[in-house]
Design an enzyme around this catalytic site. Structure first.
Site, PDB file in Angstrom:
ATOM      1  N   SER A 112      16.179   2.966   9.949  1.00 14.75           N
ATOM      2  CA  SER A 112      16.404   2.572   8.505  1.00 14.75           C
ATOM      3  C   SER A 112      15.693   3.577   7.510  1.00 14.75           C
ATOM      4  O   SER A 112      16.290   3.467   6.512  1.00 14.75           O
ATOM      5  CB  SER A 112      15.703   1.151   8.240  1.00 14.75           C
ATOM      6  OG  SER A 112      16.478  -0.048   8.592  1.00 14.75           O
TER       7      SER A 112
ATOM      8  N   LYS B 140       3.763  -2.224  11.973  1.00 10.18           N
ATOM      9  CA  LYS B 140       4.837  -1.427  12.691  1.00 10.18           C
ATOM     10  C   LYS B 140       5.000  -0.073  11.929  1.00 10.18           C
ATOM     11  O   LYS B 140       5.155   1.071  12.689  1.00 10.18           O
ATOM     12  CB  LYS B 140       6.042  -2.087  12.665  1.00 10.18           C
ATOM     13  CG  LYS B 140       7.042  -1.730  13.674  1.00 10.18           C
ATOM     14  CD  LYS B 140       8.102  -2.725  13.440  1.00 10.18           C
ATOM     15  CE  LYS B 140       7.705  -4.019  14.051  1.00 10.18           C
ATOM     16  NZ  LYS B 140       8.907  -4.980  14.233  1.00 10.18           N
TER      17      LYS B 140
ATOM     18  N   LYS C 100       9.108  -9.217   4.787  1.00 10.18           N
ATOM     19  CA  LYS C 100      10.439  -9.924   5.441  1.00 10.18           C
ATOM     20  C   LYS C 100      10.935 -11.124   4.518  1.00 10.18           C
ATOM     21  O   LYS C 100      10.356 -11.455   3.580  1.00 10.18           O
ATOM     22  CB  LYS C 100       9.637 -10.784   6.621  1.00 10.18           C
ATOM     23  CG  LYS C 100      10.495 -10.850   7.833  1.00 10.18           C
ATOM     24  CD  LYS C 100      10.683  -9.655   8.590  1.00 10.18           C
ATOM     25  CE  LYS C 100      11.852  -9.949   9.672  1.00 10.18           C
ATOM     26  NZ  LYS C 100      11.572  -8.821  10.603  1.00 10.18           N
TER      27      LYS C 100
ATOM     28  N   HIS D 152       0.744  -1.108  -0.210  1.00  7.42           N
ATOM     29  CA  HIS D 152      -0.161   0.007   0.217  1.00  7.42           C
ATOM     30  C   HIS D 152       0.883   1.005   0.015  1.00  7.42           C
ATOM     31  O   HIS D 152       0.396   2.445  -0.599  1.00  7.42           O
ATOM     32  CB  HIS D 152      -0.959   0.244   1.166  1.00  7.42           C
ATOM     33  CG  HIS D 152      -0.241   0.279   2.406  1.00  7.42           C
ATOM     34  ND1 HIS D 152       0.459  -0.521   3.195  1.00  7.42           N
ATOM     35  CD2 HIS D 152      -0.284   1.403   3.306  1.00  7.42           C
ATOM     36  CE1 HIS D 152       0.888  -0.026   4.268  1.00  7.42           C
ATOM     37  NE2 HIS D 152       0.420   1.168   4.508  1.00  7.42           N
TER      38      HIS D 152
HETATM   39  P1  NAD Z   1      20.534 -11.439  16.995  1.00  7.52           P
HETATM   40  O1  NAD Z   1      20.899 -12.697  16.343  1.00  7.52           O
HETATM   41  O2  NAD Z   1      21.738 -10.432  17.035  1.00  7.52           O
HETATM   42  O3  NAD Z   1      20.451 -11.951  18.600  1.00  7.52           O
HETATM   43  C1  NAD Z   1      19.380 -12.839  18.965  1.00  7.52           C
HETATM   44  C2  NAD Z   1      20.127 -13.768  20.594  1.00  7.52           C
HETATM   45  O4  NAD Z   1      19.106 -14.493  20.917  1.00  7.52           O
HETATM   46  C3  NAD Z   1      21.340 -14.467  20.044  1.00  7.52           C
HETATM   47  O5  NAD Z   1      22.321 -14.125  20.789  1.00  7.52           O
HETATM   48  C4  NAD Z   1      20.843 -16.085  20.305  1.00  7.52           C
HETATM   49  O6  NAD Z   1      21.714 -16.774  20.901  1.00  7.52           O
HETATM   50  C5  NAD Z   1      19.667 -15.710  21.325  1.00  7.52           C
HETATM   51  N1  NAD Z   1      18.781 -16.772  21.472  1.00  7.52           N
HETATM   52  C6  NAD Z   1      18.032 -17.606  20.546  1.00  7.52           C
HETATM   53  N2  NAD Z   1      17.271 -18.294  20.851  1.00  7.52           N
HETATM   54  C7  NAD Z   1      17.276 -18.148  22.333  1.00  7.52           C
HETATM   55  C8  NAD Z   1      16.721 -18.931  23.525  1.00  7.52           C
HETATM   56  N3  NAD Z   1      15.792 -19.601  23.347  1.00  7.52           N
HETATM   57  N4  NAD Z   1      16.873 -18.134  24.754  1.00  7.52           N
HETATM   58  C9  NAD Z   1      17.708 -17.274  24.904  1.00  7.52           C
HETATM   59  N5  NAD Z   1      18.494 -16.651  24.003  1.00  7.52           N
HETATM   60  C10 NAD Z   1      17.932 -17.116  22.751  1.00  7.52           C
HETATM   61  O7  NAD Z   1      18.942 -10.952  16.441  1.00  7.52           O
HETATM   62  P2  NAD Z   1      18.585  -9.495  16.724  1.00  7.52           P
HETATM   63  O8  NAD Z   1      18.713  -8.785  15.479  1.00  7.52           O
HETATM   64  O9  NAD Z   1      18.834  -9.215  18.097  1.00  7.52           O
HETATM   65  O10 NAD Z   1      16.964 -10.145  16.811  1.00  7.52           O
HETATM   66  C11 NAD Z   1      16.337 -10.260  17.932  1.00  7.52           C
HETATM   67  C12 NAD Z   1      14.745 -10.134  17.733  1.00  7.52           C
HETATM   68  O11 NAD Z   1      14.316  -8.809  17.379  1.00  7.52           O
HETATM   69  C13 NAD Z   1      14.099 -11.026  16.528  1.00  7.52           C
HETATM   70  O12 NAD Z   1      12.838 -11.440  16.846  1.00  7.52           O
HETATM   71  C14 NAD Z   1      14.090 -10.021  15.498  1.00  7.52           C
HETATM   72  O13 NAD Z   1      13.206 -10.272  14.551  1.00  7.52           O
HETATM   73  C15 NAD Z   1      13.754  -8.622  16.354  1.00  7.52           C
HETATM   74  N6  NAD Z   1      14.140  -7.533  15.761  1.00  7.52           N
HETATM   75  C16 NAD Z   1      15.285  -7.389  15.307  1.00  7.52           C
HETATM   76  C17 NAD Z   1      15.684  -6.049  14.821  1.00  7.52           C
HETATM   77  C18 NAD Z   1      17.145  -5.497  14.458  1.00  7.52           C
HETATM   78  O14 NAD Z   1      17.232  -4.336  13.933  1.00  7.52           O
HETATM   79  N7  NAD Z   1      17.812  -6.343  14.423  1.00  7.52           N
HETATM   80  C19 NAD Z   1      14.581  -5.011  14.504  1.00  7.52           C
HETATM   81  C20 NAD Z   1      13.214  -5.084  14.892  1.00  7.52           C
HETATM   82  C21 NAD Z   1      13.123  -6.472  15.395  1.00  7.52           C
END
Ligand code: NAD
Length: 469
Positions: free
Chosen positions: A360, A93, A105, A64
């Site tokens: 971003s 969002k 995504k 959209h």
């Molecule tokens: P990342 O890979 O940097 O970090 C995720 C961490 O979670 C890792 O260190 C991993 O070992 C840990 N992990 C995985 N499973 C686990 C569990 N069961 N218990 C404990 N720790 C666990 O990823 P990120 O970029 O920090 O993203 C994390 C979340 O945030 C995701 O859901 C992502 O969609 C969301 N998110 C990220 C961004 C971004 O800018 N990176 C933006 C919006 C939302």
């Protein structure tokens, strides 16, 4: 774990909120549906010469507004359902935080830890090539960003591959979250965690809401447990600690650590870097299972790992009064009901983790304008303020303490502007969502209010474009 597919969970939140709007069923269906899904299987040559077939997706939930926007994750849990759900969350969002994008995504089904850097580079470039060929990437089409398992390095490979193939002036705007030297923006790496901090701080500052939870207003002294010490979790923990909260627990893949008196997050990160594990940290006790971390005594729980972490099974044991959804979809839709009934305040992912996409958006604008924020005005502002303050000294007869003029006159750098824009965006979104909740006598939970906010904005775009007038 829950058996309800992730996209169905997102849609159940949508349906609950849609009842509070008066839009026609056809329009609601159009907003809710996922517009396009691209699925690809491509070959990857491993370092040992063997060939592996790798699966990847890109879902565009809504066009959209163009371009659509959303991260790319590398995880073995990737699936079509997951990318559609996460793309839908991106649509809502972006609408809530007034970022002019549709939602998308992408995912590649691998565990990045099992691949060498050259393998990851080949894989990322090939995935980008597939997206380019099918027109699922481009500065005016669809713009990926980092997510779980990806970061600036992967974004730089994506930008380089796209630029080589597309030959466009604005090609660098095809992806965000890039390293600074590749067209990135200061403050992007920590943006999501910083936004999580702004949103939680704003919630804690609301005395009326805190009273209902039996908490005093303000972030100062509130105890926090964080799940996942990756990009989002680490930065959220760091900014919350700097803002006066006390980190009492952290859970990661290998286990969890806890100290009710709190510990220093930087010391824990240093310990993990040195030893390869959270466990054995002198500042806290080890917990037997990482899942126990979610059930620790604390005021605020920040799940920052993956979706479906708080389910109907463990929701009754969650002790936190506030859950700040830093990850996407960490609370299942049925756990959401249990927690709402128990009076837990959930600050939803739909805007709490929007800091990443907000910055971003700033990066994309910077790329399209080919100009760093602050570059034109900073020296001019500095000179104007210095002249003004010197004039005050001269004519009013005051003398400012040494260094004051330099401090006050300092013009805004790119990072100052980015952080200011981010703070404003998250605070405004929080208050917009809370206003919707209060208009319904405070009976509506924050997630439903956030979805109402998103539905109204997407519907307005359709209406103003003459579609569904
Ligand atoms: P990342 O890979 O940097 O970090 C995720 C961490 O979670 C890792 O260190 C991993 O070992 C840990 N992990 C995985 N499973 C686990 C569990 N069961 N218990 C404990 N720790 C666990 O990823 P990120 O970029 O920090 O993203 C994390 C979340 O945030 C995701 O859901 C992502 O969609 C969301 N998110 C990220 C961004 C971004 O800018 N990176 C933006 C919006 C939302």
């Amino acid at each position: 774990m829950t058996n309800v597919p992730f996209f169905a969970q997102v849609n159940s939140h949508f349906d609950r909120a849609a009842k509070f709007t008066d839009h026609r069923p056809g329009l609601l269906r159009q907003i809710k549906t996922c517009n396009q899904v691209f699925h690809t299987t491509f070959p990857l040559q491993r370092d040992d010469g063997s060939i592996e077939s790798v699966e990847g997706w890109r879902a565009v939930h809504s066009s959209h507004k163009l371009p659509s926007k959303g991260g790319i994750r590398f995880t073995t849990k990737a699936s079509e359902d997951e990318v559609m759900a996460l793309a839908a969350l991106m649509t809502y969002k972006c609408a809530i935080v007034n970022v002019p994008f549709g939602g998308a995504k992408g995912a590649v089904k691998i565990d990045p830890h099992n691949y060498s850097e050259p393998e990851l580079e080949r894989l990322t470039r090939r995935y980008t090539f597939e997206l380019t060929q099918k027109r699922f990437i481009g500065p005016g089409i669809d713009v990926p960003a980092p997510d779980y398992g990806t970061g600036p390095r992967e974004m730089a490979w994506i930008a380089d591959t796209y630029e080589a193939v597309a030959h466009e002036l604005d090609a660098i705007g095809c992806v965000t979250g890039k390293p600074l030297a590749q067209g990135g923006i200061r403050g992007r790496v920590e943006a999501t965690g910083r936004g999580v901090f702004f949103g939680i701080r704003e919630a804690c500052d609301c005395a009326e809401d805190m009273k209902k939870l039996g908490l005093s207003p303000g972030l100062e002294g509130k105890t926090v447990v964080v799940q996942g010490l990756g990009n989002v979790g680490y930065h959220a923990a760091k900014f919350l600690q700097d803002g006066g909260a006390v980190i009492v627990g952290v859970t990661e893949y290998e286990g969890a650590v806890y100290n009710p008196k709190g510990f220093d997050i930087e010391a824990l990160v240093a310990h993990r870097e040195d030893s390869g594990s959270l466990l054995g940290f002198a500042g806290a006790q080890d917990l037997a299972a990482r899942e126990e971390g979610l059930e620790l005594e604390c005021d605020i729980l920040v799940p920052a790992a993956l979706e479906n972490q708080i389910t109907v099974e463990n929701a009754p044991r969650v002790k936190a009064k506030i859950i700040g959804e830093a990850a996407n979809g960490p609370v299942t839709s049925d756990a959401d009901k249990v927690l709402n009934e128990r009076g837990v305040m959930i600050i939803p992912d739909a805007f709490l983790n929007a800091g990443g996409v907000t910055v971003s958006y700033f990066e994309w604008v910077k790329n399209l304008s080919h100009l760093r924020f602050g570059r034109l005005g900073r020296r001019f502002d500095m000179r104007m303020r210095t002249t003004l303050l010197q004039t005050v000294e001269e004519h009013v007869g005051v003398e400012f303490p040494p260094g004051t003029i330099e401090d006050v006159a300092q013009g805004a750098q790119e990072e100052d502007l980015v952080n200011s824009g981010l703070e404003d965006t998250i605070i405004e979104a929080f208050n917009e969502v809370r206003d919707i909740k209060m208009r319904h006598d405070g009976q509506m939970d924050m997630r439903t209010a956030a979805f109402v906010c998103a539905i109204e904005k997407v519907a307005l775009t359709y209406r103003e474009r003459g579609i569904f007038p």
